[in-house]
Design an enzyme around this catalytic site. Structure first.
Site, PDB file in Angstrom:
ATOM      1  N   ALA A  76       0.849  -1.196   0.000  1.00 50.69           N
ATOM      2  CA  ALA A  76       0.000   0.000   0.000  1.00 50.69           C
ATOM      3  C   ALA A  76       0.887   1.251   0.000  1.00 50.69           C
ATOM      4  O   ALA A  76       2.094   1.160   0.212  1.00 50.69           O
ATOM      5  CB  ALA A  76      -0.893  -0.016   1.234  1.00 50.69           C
ATOM      6  N   GLN A  78       1.302   3.549   2.161  1.00 53.30           N
ATOM      7  CA  GLN A  78       2.043   3.701   3.418  1.00 53.30           C
ATOM      8  C   GLN A  78       2.585   2.356   3.901  1.00 53.30           C
ATOM      9  O   GLN A  78       2.646   2.098   5.102  1.00 53.30           O
ATOM     10  CB  GLN A  78       1.144   4.344   4.488  1.00 53.30           C
ATOM     11  CG  GLN A  78       0.934   5.837   4.291  1.00 53.30           C
ATOM     12  CD  GLN A  78       2.238   6.636   4.402  1.00 53.30           C
ATOM     13  OE1 GLN A  78       3.161   6.256   5.118  1.00 53.30           O
ATOM     14  NE2 GLN A  78       2.330   7.744   3.670  1.00 53.30           N
ATOM     15  N   SER A  79       3.009   1.510   2.979  1.00 54.84           N
ATOM     16  CA  SER A  79       3.521   0.193   3.356  1.00 54.84           C
ATOM     17  C   SER A  79       4.818   0.289   4.163  1.00 54.84           C
ATOM     18  O   SER A  79       5.800   0.869   3.703  1.00 54.84           O
ATOM     19  CB  SER A  79       3.775  -0.628   2.085  1.00 54.84           C
ATOM     20  OG  SER A  79       4.552  -1.775   2.393  1.00 54.84           O
ATOM     21  N   ASN A  80       4.789  -0.295   5.352  1.00 47.82           N
ATOM     22  CA  ASN A  80       6.016  -0.387   6.154  1.00 47.82           C
ATOM     23  C   ASN A  80       6.971  -1.400   5.543  1.00 47.82           C
ATOM     24  O   ASN A  80       8.180  -1.239   5.584  1.00 47.82           O
ATOM     25  CB  ASN A  80       5.681  -0.828   7.580  1.00 47.82           C
ATOM     26  CG  ASN A  80       4.744   0.137   8.266  1.00 47.82           C
ATOM     27  OD1 ASN A  80       5.048   1.305   8.394  1.00 47.82           O
ATOM     28  ND2 ASN A  80       3.584  -0.360   8.682  1.00 47.82           N
ATOM     29  N   CYS A 107       7.348  -2.111   2.386  1.00 46.65           N
ATOM     30  CA  CYS A 107       8.065  -1.521   1.250  1.00 46.65           C
ATOM     31  C   CYS A 107       9.166  -0.581   1.733  1.00 46.65           C
ATOM     32  O   CYS A 107      10.276  -0.595   1.202  1.00 46.65           O
ATOM     33  CB  CYS A 107       7.085  -0.784   0.337  1.00 46.65           C
ATOM     34  SG  CYS A 107       6.045  -1.920  -0.626  1.00 46.65           S
TER      35      CYS A 107
END
Ligand SMILES: *Cc1c(COP(=O)(O)O)cnc(C)c1O
Length: 334
Positions: free
Chosen positions: A77, A79-81, A83
């Protein structure tokens, strides 16, 4: 105790700072009038604002290295942590990194997305497509350009990711003495490897604590539930470790009563959990994962599902950069 099952099957490289600390939360516990609550601080795992994916990536990227990859691909997403931690790890290991993020490029760049950009990775927006749908095409394109890409699965949830949490449980045992004092371990569960690894590690260490995942979102697949995925992940990892252990659905305690209005939507319960831990202990939770899981734990205490004499370990899985992307929601009065 010192030898790690499976260490021959899973190579590891160093990215984070381990062991992460364990901290008691006396004021928070007293405020709730419930059990003693301690926290395993994987938010302090040391790479790029920390989080649980650092553990997974130490094993997953060791495999990528082993396969001589020069480029990492993953998806998530906005705000992917996962990634963000992958982008940081790739920078650290001098690998190119391509992220496929959901939706369109937003007008404001903040939180994890800001960090992704600082780590110098390539960002692809997937628009209407499902998470990860564009990965095969990107993979082929990168090969055609002469790169050696390696795909890190969604959330870092494969056998290597699970194994990193089997190892984390061994770390926890060493920190706790031979018998762990915890009656329960509670964590935020989403792509499943964290819970699968803690479950398998708990079993291998012969500990009696109850492992409970608070589901953060609906299953990513229509073909299987998150509980089924956790069983599959745990069993595949046990196989690869050459351990004779078969989990079934009955072994998985996953609570999906706290999904609220959906993934990434902060409700009153998450806001209250974040505010309470911040004001009683000076510890931050994130708006998407740990805020929701802690809201679940607070509800368990209020409903007497954990007793006054219990000792609960809350596994803090990180996610803090997203706080800054949720300033308006967190400050709004609801
Ligand atoms: C990814 C993530 C989780 C969930 O871990 P899974 O192994 O995907 O279930 C929990 N908390 C945070 C902050 C995360 O980034």
């Amino acid at each position: 105790m010192d030898s790690l099952y499976g260490a021959d099957q899973f190579a590891r490289l160093s990215l984070g700072v381990f062991p992460t600390p364990i901290q008691k939360l006396p004021s928070f516990s007293e405020y709730l009038g419930g059990p003693l609550i301690s926290v395993k601080r994987d938010d302090l795992s040391g790479l790029a604002f920390g989080g649980n994916k650092v553990r997974k990536l130490e094993y997953i990227l060791a495999q990528a290295r082993h396969e001589n990859a020069d480029t990492i691909i993953t998806a998530g997403a906005i705000q992917s942590n996962h990634c963000r931690q992958t982008a940081a790890a790739a920078a650290r290991l001098n690998l190119a990194c391509h992220l496929v993020l959901g939706g369109e490029a937003p007008s404001t760049v903040n939180g994890n997305l800001l960090l992704d950009k600082l780590f110098g990775c390539h960002i692809h927006w997937s628009g209407e497509h499902r998470k990860g749908e564009d990965i095969p095409m990107l993979y082929e394109a990168l090969i055609a350009q002469g790169n050696k890409p390696y795909i890190v699965p969604y959330g870092g949830s494969n056998e290597s990711g699970v194994f990193s949490f089997v190892h984390a449980m061994q770390e926890l045992c060493k920190q706790s003495g031979t018998v762990m004092p915890y009656s329960h371990i509670i964590l935020a569960s989403s792509s499943g490897a964290t819970q699968a690894g803690i479950m398998l590690g708990n079993e291998l260490a012969d500990q009696q604590c109850e492992v409970i995942g608070i589901a953060i979102d609906k299953s990513e697949s229509v073909d299987f539930s998150l509980s089924e995925k956790i069983v599959m992940l745990a069993n595949k990892t046990a196989d690869k470790m050459k351990i004779n252990k078969k989990f079934t659905l009955r072994d998985v305690k996953l609570d999906d009563n706290y999904l609220g209005a959906g993934y990434g939507i902060v409700g009153a319960a998450e806001k209250e959990a974040i505010r309470l831990l911040a004001t009683t202990e000076g510890i931050l939770l994130d708006p998407v994962y740990t805020g929701r899981a802690m809201a679940g734990l607070i509800d368990y205490v209020n409903k007497g599902k954990v007793g006054r004499d219990d000792h609960v370990l809350f596994w803090h899985t990180g996610g803090l950069p997203a706080l800054f992307a949720y300033a308006d929601e967190l400050l709004s009065v609801s």
